[in-house]
Scaffold this motif. Structure first.
Motif, PDB file in Angstrom:
ATOM      1  N   ASN A 199      70.970  29.873 -74.251  1.00 22.68           N
ATOM      2  CA  ASN A 199      70.638  28.660 -73.504  1.00 22.68           C
ATOM      3  C   ASN A 199      69.319  28.838 -72.744  1.00 22.68           C
ATOM      4  OD1 ASN A 199      70.618  26.607 -71.378  1.00 22.68           O
ATOM      5  ND2 ASN A 199      72.739  26.233 -71.946  1.00 22.68           N
ATOM      6  N   PRO A 200      68.310  28.001 -73.005  1.00 21.36           N
ATOM      7  CA  PRO A 200      67.013  28.167 -72.347  1.00 21.36           C
ATOM      8  C   PRO A 200      67.056  27.991 -70.831  1.00 21.36           C
ATOM      9  CG  PRO A 200      67.060  26.143 -73.657  1.00 21.36           C
ATOM     10  CD  PRO A 200      68.292  26.904 -73.995  1.00 21.36           C
ATOM     11  N   VAL A 201      67.975  27.177 -70.321  1.00 19.08           N
ATOM     12  CA  VAL A 201      68.079  27.017 -68.868  1.00 19.08           C
ATOM     13  C   VAL A 201      68.547  28.321 -68.241  1.00 19.08           C
ATOM     14  CG1 VAL A 201      69.186  25.756 -66.991  1.00 19.08           C
ATOM     15  CG2 VAL A 201      68.514  24.540 -69.072  1.00 19.08           C
ATOM     16  N   ALA A 202      69.507  28.990 -68.880  1.00 21.12           N
ATOM     17  CA  ALA A 202      69.969  30.293 -68.388  1.00 21.12           C
ATOM     18  C   ALA A 202      68.841  31.321 -68.448  1.00 21.12           C
ATOM     19  CB  ALA A 202      71.160  30.764 -69.214  1.00 21.12           C
ATOM     20  N   VAL A 203      68.043  31.275 -69.508  1.00 20.13           N
ATOM     21  CA  VAL A 203      66.922  32.216 -69.624  1.00 20.13           C
ATOM     22  C   VAL A 203      65.942  32.015 -68.476  1.00 20.13           C
ATOM     23  CG1 VAL A 203      64.980  32.945 -71.060  1.00 20.13           C
ATOM     24  CG2 VAL A 203      67.169  32.380 -72.126  1.00 20.13           C
TER      25      VAL A 203
ATOM     26  N   LEU B 258      76.286  20.422 -70.835  1.00 20.18           N
ATOM     27  CA  LEU B 258      76.005  20.126 -69.430  1.00 20.18           C
ATOM     28  C   LEU B 258      74.560  20.428 -69.053  1.00 20.18           C
ATOM     29  CD1 LEU B 258      79.222  21.479 -67.629  1.00 20.18           C
ATOM     30  CD2 LEU B 258      78.699  19.135 -68.299  1.00 20.18           C
ATOM     31  N   SER B 259      74.022  21.525 -69.554  1.00 20.80           N
ATOM     32  CA  SER B 259      72.692  21.936 -69.116  1.00 20.80           C
ATOM     33  C   SER B 259      71.578  21.053 -69.669  1.00 20.80           C
ATOM     34  CB  SER B 259      72.424  23.401 -69.475  1.00 20.80           C
ATOM     35  OG  SER B 259      72.585  23.615 -70.851  1.00 20.80           O
ATOM     36  N   ASP B 260      71.888  20.199 -70.661  1.00 24.46           N
ATOM     37  CA  ASP B 260      70.900  19.209 -71.099  1.00 24.46           C
ATOM     38  C   ASP B 260      70.455  18.319 -69.934  1.00 24.46           C
ATOM     39  OD1 ASP B 260      70.322  19.733 -73.720  1.00 24.46           O
ATOM     40  OD2 ASP B 260      71.850  18.388 -74.544  1.00 24.46           O
ATOM     41  N   TYR B 261      71.366  18.131 -68.979  1.00 26.29           N
ATOM     42  CA  TYR B 261      71.060  17.304 -67.804  1.00 26.29           C
ATOM     43  C   TYR B 261      69.777  17.800 -67.133  1.00 26.29           C
ATOM     44  CZ  TYR B 261      71.778  15.122 -63.194  1.00 26.29           C
ATOM     45  OH  TYR B 261      71.629  14.403 -62.026  1.00 26.29           O
TER      46      TYR B 261
ATOM     47  N   VAL C  98      69.064  21.366 -75.602  1.00 29.47           N
ATOM     48  CA  VAL C  98      69.551  22.743 -75.637  1.00 29.47           C
ATOM     49  C   VAL C  98      70.235  23.004 -76.984  1.00 29.47           C
ATOM     50  CG1 VAL C  98      71.259  24.325 -74.630  1.00 29.47           C
ATOM     51  CG2 VAL C  98      69.836  22.900 -73.141  1.00 29.47           C
ATOM     52  N   PRO C  99      69.959  24.157 -77.641  1.00 27.95           N
ATOM     53  CA  PRO C  99      70.662  24.482 -78.894  1.00 27.95           C
ATOM     54  C   PRO C  99      72.175  24.540 -78.670  1.00 27.95           C
ATOM     55  CG  PRO C  99      68.799  25.967 -78.534  1.00 27.95           C
ATOM     56  CD  PRO C  99      68.969  25.171 -77.268  1.00 27.95           C
ATOM     57  N   LYS C 100      72.922  23.922 -79.596  1.00 26.00           N
ATOM     58  CA  LYS C 100      74.369  23.810 -79.391  1.00 26.00           C
ATOM     59  C   LYS C 100      75.223  24.379 -80.514  1.00 26.00           C
ATOM     60  CE  LYS C 100      73.812  19.720 -76.537  1.00 26.00           C
ATOM     61  NZ  LYS C 100      72.340  19.804 -76.521  1.00 26.00           N
ATOM     62  N   SER C 101      74.730  24.327 -81.739  1.00 23.80           N
ATOM     63  CA  SER C 101      75.589  24.679 -82.866  1.00 23.80           C
ATOM     64  C   SER C 101      76.072  26.116 -82.803  1.00 23.80           C
ATOM     65  CB  SER C 101      74.853  24.429 -84.190  1.00 23.80           C
ATOM     66  OG  SER C 101      73.684  25.231 -84.259  1.00 23.80           O
ATOM     67  N   GLU C 102      75.289  27.016 -82.210  1.00 25.91           N
ATOM     68  CA  GLU C 102      75.680  28.424 -82.165  1.00 25.91           C
ATOM     69  C   GLU C 102      76.291  28.824 -80.831  1.00 25.91           C
ATOM     70  OE1 GLU C 102      75.678  30.318 -84.875  1.00 25.91           O
ATOM     71  OE2 GLU C 102      75.032  28.460 -85.836  1.00 25.91           O
ATOM     72  N   GLU C 103      76.486  27.864 -79.914  1.00 26.73           N
ATOM     73  CA  GLU C 103      77.131  28.203 -78.651  1.00 26.73           C
ATOM     74  C   GLU C 103      78.532  28.729 -78.938  1.00 26.73           C
ATOM     75  OE1 GLU C 103      77.891  26.286 -74.225  1.00 26.73           O
ATOM     76  OE2 GLU C 103      78.079  25.000 -75.983  1.00 26.73           O
ATOM     77  N   LEU C 104      78.834  29.905 -78.392  1.00 26.01           N
ATOM     78  CA  LEU C 104      80.040  30.615 -78.798  1.00 26.01           C
ATOM     79  C   LEU C 104      81.266  30.160 -78.021  1.00 26.01           C
ATOM     80  CD1 LEU C 104      80.549  32.568 -81.000  1.00 26.01           C
ATOM     81  CD2 LEU C 104      80.119  34.459 -79.437  1.00 26.01           C
ATOM     82  N   ILE C 105      81.698  28.919 -78.274  1.00 24.56           N
ATOM     83  CA  ILE C 105      82.959  28.424 -77.748  1.00 24.56           C
ATOM     84  C   ILE C 105      83.696  27.723 -78.893  1.00 24.56           C
ATOM     85  CG2 ILE C 105      82.161  28.133 -75.372  1.00 24.56           C
ATOM     86  CD1 ILE C 105      81.978  25.109 -75.953  1.00 24.56           C
ATOM     87  N   ALA C 106      85.009  27.608 -78.742  1.00 25.41           N
ATOM     88  CA  ALA C 106      85.814  26.982 -79.795  1.00 25.41           C
ATOM     89  C   ALA C 106      85.914  25.483 -79.551  1.00 25.41           C
ATOM     90  CB  ALA C 106      87.205  27.613 -79.841  1.00 25.41           C
ATOM     91  N   ALA C 107      84.807  24.782 -79.786  1.00 27.24           N
ATOM     92  CA  ALA C 107      84.755  23.334 -79.566  1.00 27.24           C
ATOM     93  C   ALA C 107      85.150  22.618 -80.856  1.00 27.24           C
ATOM     94  CB  ALA C 107      83.355  22.923 -79.123  1.00 27.24           C
TER      95      ALA C 107
END
Length: 964
Positions: free
Chosen positions: A162-166, A577-580, A602-611
């Motif tokens: 996540n670029p916001v976290a970076v 959320l961080s797209d906000y 924000v990139p989403k497809s590889e976010e490691l959650i079971a969505a």
């Protein structure tokens, strides 16, 4: 290849958990200078916990369990371990966050343990006694863990997808050390005293001061451009007619703190179909005693206006126009119900509007609430933004209100026109301010030494301006968290509730629009000041680097110390959320960090959650999570430094009762990934990360802790065992581990029942994970879920009174409680049960724990026990009775009374404690949260009770009192 020798670390043996948890819980309420005030991130780990875990992960345990430390007695090892505990106790205190004396003691111990480990592995690659290994967190998120690694003297690396976290991690560990010790380069704002050269600019103080100075310039420029959109209120005769008490203020101009608006829709009643009616969750503006205020809608035919009233609000004002939960309201004209389908249809068709309910202005002694002013409403509505973030929100996300049927498609729709103008103006000013910093930083002697080359000056000016731009953008992001139509007004506090008051974007019906140029909440000056204070508290030492990287293809972890807090199965989607914030940061910082802002969102497809909504269903989502987490943790297992264990945080969420023990699909799936990655689990620690009020939530197991898993790479020679062997090892080894957990000691409390189920998984999973596989009877591999069932069964077997030396009355009460709780049952059933347990109903009744009569039998609650009870005078005292008398004493008179009671029956202490653990488990499984709370609180207070009982016993001995 020679074998690496890695001494057992302190965290694999013992921790002063009480002290860590107390500091972590306290930290939740600290805001002054805390890094969390730099930029919002969800579920950030407490710094105290991160610091303690890292220290204990890196120092050798004095016990020498692996045989490389010899010549120490157990007493000597315990004494040395206690010294390490003392370092941790000092280390976790918030006031010692930047205490160099305390930190250096910790760093010295880390270096000492590292030299010992290097001596054992002399000549082997990666074991240089003069240089500590680097640290890496591949799921860096809010950055608490890499920040504390840097504070403890390690070269810190943080990566996240996540670029916001970076950006948050760049701001905390990468940028401040680059400019440590430098004085500010910006000119002192007009009207302020010129800074003296001898002032202390150590650490990041100079950088923080420049953020303040350039932030002040940015605010002043913004007010010149858009200040007219935020008019002051002149106290006129019309206002005084409503508020005679304001007559002394006649003619004064007051700064507005907030404009409070209600969303509106057309009335569904045909007679008022052209009238827009308010959707207000409450008309109450202030509930403070003596300052109660509400907004009353005054109806005039088919129109209405709001008038602010003062005094105790009527009942009808409390719920506004709400009718129950959700989007259900009523028309203020006709009283007709407005159901949620109609409301959502109005929003989807863009027919919804807004109406000003009240204005809040600054007063000498608090807030002043005024009726709406037409001019103010007109100015707000006519504002026209030159740009807005028309980036689509994720329509399927469960965490965004866009998925709730209101038709919000773009991020720009969460803001009023005036808010869009303000945000665009401020973010555009970031680029202008950056150019100003470059100009100031190239002045010889101001930003860099006068003898430096022009190229060096230019490089410094570029890097420094980038840093200032990032912190200024963060300050505006803090504003954005309060400058949206999701921000509400808290009538009990007279303050704003921010957009992200929780980890979601909910619908808000009556919202509060703040004034960025006020002197109260929601203003840009306060945001800048919080950023300044946070920067000053950062360590600004050593080296640090933050970059964007997928943990599943991690290229940074090689020979690093690893501690990380990975995503939690199907928990919150931080990418959504961080797209906000991202859509706004991208406007200001795209030229500064082009790589991080290469995408529109924000990139989403590889976010490691079971969505499930991303992966086509629950099963596919679980597979995605499991496979991705396996890859990520396998990399940690293969690449992490062999001299240290890996620590992994996991927040236990969504537990359910399956009749055997705590069960959680996310938890078992995560553990499956850890075991399949080649890790053996050598410890688990429940670290407190939530407030005390979260210990037990109504009707479910609400976790108060993150479980910290301590993992080492599994021995290559580990073989397989059978299911029967696994069960045998659980029976042989679990009781000792559980006794250690629940035993406690003076100065160290036992693990609370609410945490025991999670913590006890550690020794069970240590047995399971140290083998290559556990084989079922049919030769198939046992999965983690089945292993957890057997581990939970072993915990239950240990805790149940039937497995211990309990009296017959207690065994009867326990079995009756399992079946009836506090309800009455038939005498016949009770008689059969009592005979089977070796007692009688009459005998149990004589002991004072049941009520029997009329053919019914009922257990007495602890609230029904007599407060005059003395165990010395009681001829028949079952453990059940003693336990509930202690609960009664604790709840009515506190720890001292409970301790005095325990002093009269010290021989029953261990059995009471074990029974309390068992009864907590029973209540938790049957969702009797209030009953569970009583047993949990008894164990939580156990250390204090035991200490008091010893003091009481010693005092009574001095007075010549003996117990028979």
């Amino acid at each position: 290849m020679s074998t690496i020798k890695s001494p057992k670390k302190l965290i694999e043996v013992a921790l002063p958990l009480d002290d860590i948890n107390a500091a972590a819980a306290r930290e939740k309420s600290i805001r002054h200078g805390h890094p969390s005030t730099l930029h919002l991130w969800w579920a950030r780990r407490p710094l105290a916990a991160a610091r303690a875990v890292l220290f204990a992960q890196m120092v050798n345990d004095p016990g020498g369990e692996r045989g490389w430390f010899t010549g120490k007695s157990k007493a000597q090892a315990d004494a040395e371990r206690e010294k390490l505990f003392d370092i941790i106790r000092d280390l976790v205190k918030w006031e010692n966050t930047n205490n160099e004396a305390v930190l250096e003691r910790a760093r010295a111990e880390i270096r000492k343990s590292w030299r010992e480990t290097c001596e054992m592995n002399k000549g082997k690659a990666g074991f240089d006694p003069e240089k500590l290994p680097a640290f890496h967190d591949p799921f860096a998120g809010g950055g608490a863990i890499p920040l504390e690694a840097q504070r403890l003297g390690l070269e810190a690396h943080a990566s996240d997808l996540n670029p916001v976290a970076v950006l948050i991690n760049k701001a905390m560990i990468e940028i401040p050390p680059k400019f440590a010790g430098r004085p500010p380069v910006g000119p002192t704002p007009t009207g302020e005293k010129q800074t003296q050269m001898h002032e202390d600019w150590s650490g990041a103080r100079g950088l923080a001061e420049d953020v303040r100075r350039y932030g002040h310039w940015m605010r002043e420029e913004a007010e010149k451009r858009i200040g007219h959109l935020y008019p002051k209120v002149e106290i006129t005769a019309d206002i005084i007619a409503e508020r005679p008490d304001l007559e002394p203020l006649l003619g004064q101009r007051k700064t507005v703190i907030a404009w409070i608006w209600a969303r509106t829709v057309k009335s569904p009643n045909p007679a008022f179909s052209e009238s827009y009616v308010p959707l207000a969750s409450s008309f109450v503006l202030s509930t403070k005693k003596g300052k109660q205020t509400w907004a009353e809608p005054i109806i005039d035919g088919k129109d209405y206006h709001f008038r602010v009233r003062h005094g105790v609000p009527p009942e009808r004002a409390k719920n506004g126009t709400k009718l129950g939960r959700g989007a259900s309201f009523q028309c203020i004209f006709s009283g007709a119900p407005i159901d949620k389908k109609y409301v959502r249809k109005q929003f989807r068709e863009k027919s919804a509007g807004q109406r000003l309910m009240a204005i809040v202005v600054e007063g000498a002694r608090g807030r002043i609430y005024l009726s709406p002013i037409a001019k103010h409403e007109e100015i707000a509505i006519k504002a026209q933004p030159s740009w807005k973030p028309d980036v689509e929100m994720n329509q399927d996300s469960k965490d965004l209100l866009s998925g709730r049927g209101y038709g919000f498609k773009y991020w720009s729709e969460l803001f009023t026109s005036r808010q869009l103008v303000a945000l665009t103006t401020f973010f555009d000013l970031v680029a202008e301010t950056r150019n100003k910093v470059i100009a100031d930083a190239t002045v010889k002697g101001r930003g860099i030494a006068p003898c430096a080359s022009k190229e060096a000056q230019a490089r410094f000016a570029e890097a420094y301006s980038d840093a200032i731009a990032l912190f200024l953008a963060f300050s505006i992001d803090k504003g954005a968290n309060l400058w949206s139509t999701i921000t509400s007004w808290m009538s009990d506090r007279g303050a704003f509730r921010e957009t992200f008051a929780r980890q979601a974007i909910p619908m808000v019906w009556d919202y509060a629009e703040s004034n960025p140029f006020s002197n109260s909440g929601g203003n840009i000056a306060t945001a800048l000041d919080k950023i300044r204070m946070a920067i000053e508290w950062l360590p600004a030492r050593g080296e640090g680097a933050a970059h964007q990287e997928d943990a599943a293809i991690d290229g940074t972890s090689t020979n690093c110390v690893i501690s990380t807090d990975p995503p939690y199965y199907d928990n919150i989607s931080y990418a959504d959320l961080s797209d906000y914030f991202y859509v706004w940061l991208r406007r200001a910082l795209r030229d500064v960090f082009p790589g991080l802002f290469a995408t529109m969102a924000v990139p989403k497809s590889e976010e490691l959650i079971a969505a499930a909504y991303r992966h086509g269903g629950k099963h596919k989502a679980e597979q995605f999570f499991l496979e991705g987490m396996k890859r990520a943790i396998t990399i940690l297992s293969e690449k992490s430094h062999p001299g240290f264990p890996v620590s992994i945080y996991y927040a236990f969420k969504q537990s359910k009762n399956d009749g055997i023990g705590i069960s959680n699909s996310g938890w078992s799936t995560f553990l499956e990934a850890v075991v399949h990655a080649g890790f053996s689990i050598t410890g688990t620690w429940p670290v407190r990360t939530e407030g005390a009020g979260r210990i037990i939530a109504t009707g479910r197991n609400a976790l108060a802790s993150s479980i910290v898993l301590i993992c080492r790479k599994r021995d290559l020679s580990a073989g397989s065992i059978t299911r029967r062997d696994f069960q045998r090892q659980l029976r042989e080894q679990m009781p000792e581990s559980l006794e250690t957990m629940i035993g406690g000691a003076i100065g160290r409390s036992p693990i609370a029942p609410v945490d025991l189920a999670q913590a006890a998984i550690g020794p069970g999973m240590a047995i399971f994970s140290k083998h290559e596989a556990v084989l079922n009877q049919d030769g198939s591999y046992m999965g983690v879920h089945d292993a957890l069932i057997l581990i939970n069964r072993a915990i239950s077997d240990f805790l149940t009174p039937d497995a211990g030396d309990f009296d017959a009355d207690t065994l009867f009460c326990n079995s009756w409680f399992e079946q009836y709780a506090w309800s009455a049952g038939s005498f016949g059933d009770a008689d059969v049960l009592a005979r089977g347990k070796g007692t009688s109903v009459d005998g149990v009744r004589e002991s004072g724990v049941v009520e029997s009569g009329g053919g019914k039998v009922r257990l007495l609650r602890w609230t029904e026990y007599p407060d005059s009870w003395d165990p010395r005078a009681d001829q028949r005292t079952p453990i059940w009775e003693a336990c509930h008398h202690l609960i009664r004493a604790l709840n009515t008179d506190g720890e001292s009374a409970a301790g005095a009671l325990l002093a009269r029956m010290p021989e029953r202490g261990d059995a009471i404690r074990q029974l309390a653990y068992h009864l907590y488990t029973l209540c938790e499984r049957s969702k009797r949260s209030e009953d569970a709370r009583a047993y949990n609180e008894l164990i939580t207070a156990w250390n204090g009770i035991v200490t008091t009982s010893h003091e009481t016993g010693h005092r009574d001995e001095q007075l010549g009192i003996t117990f028979e």
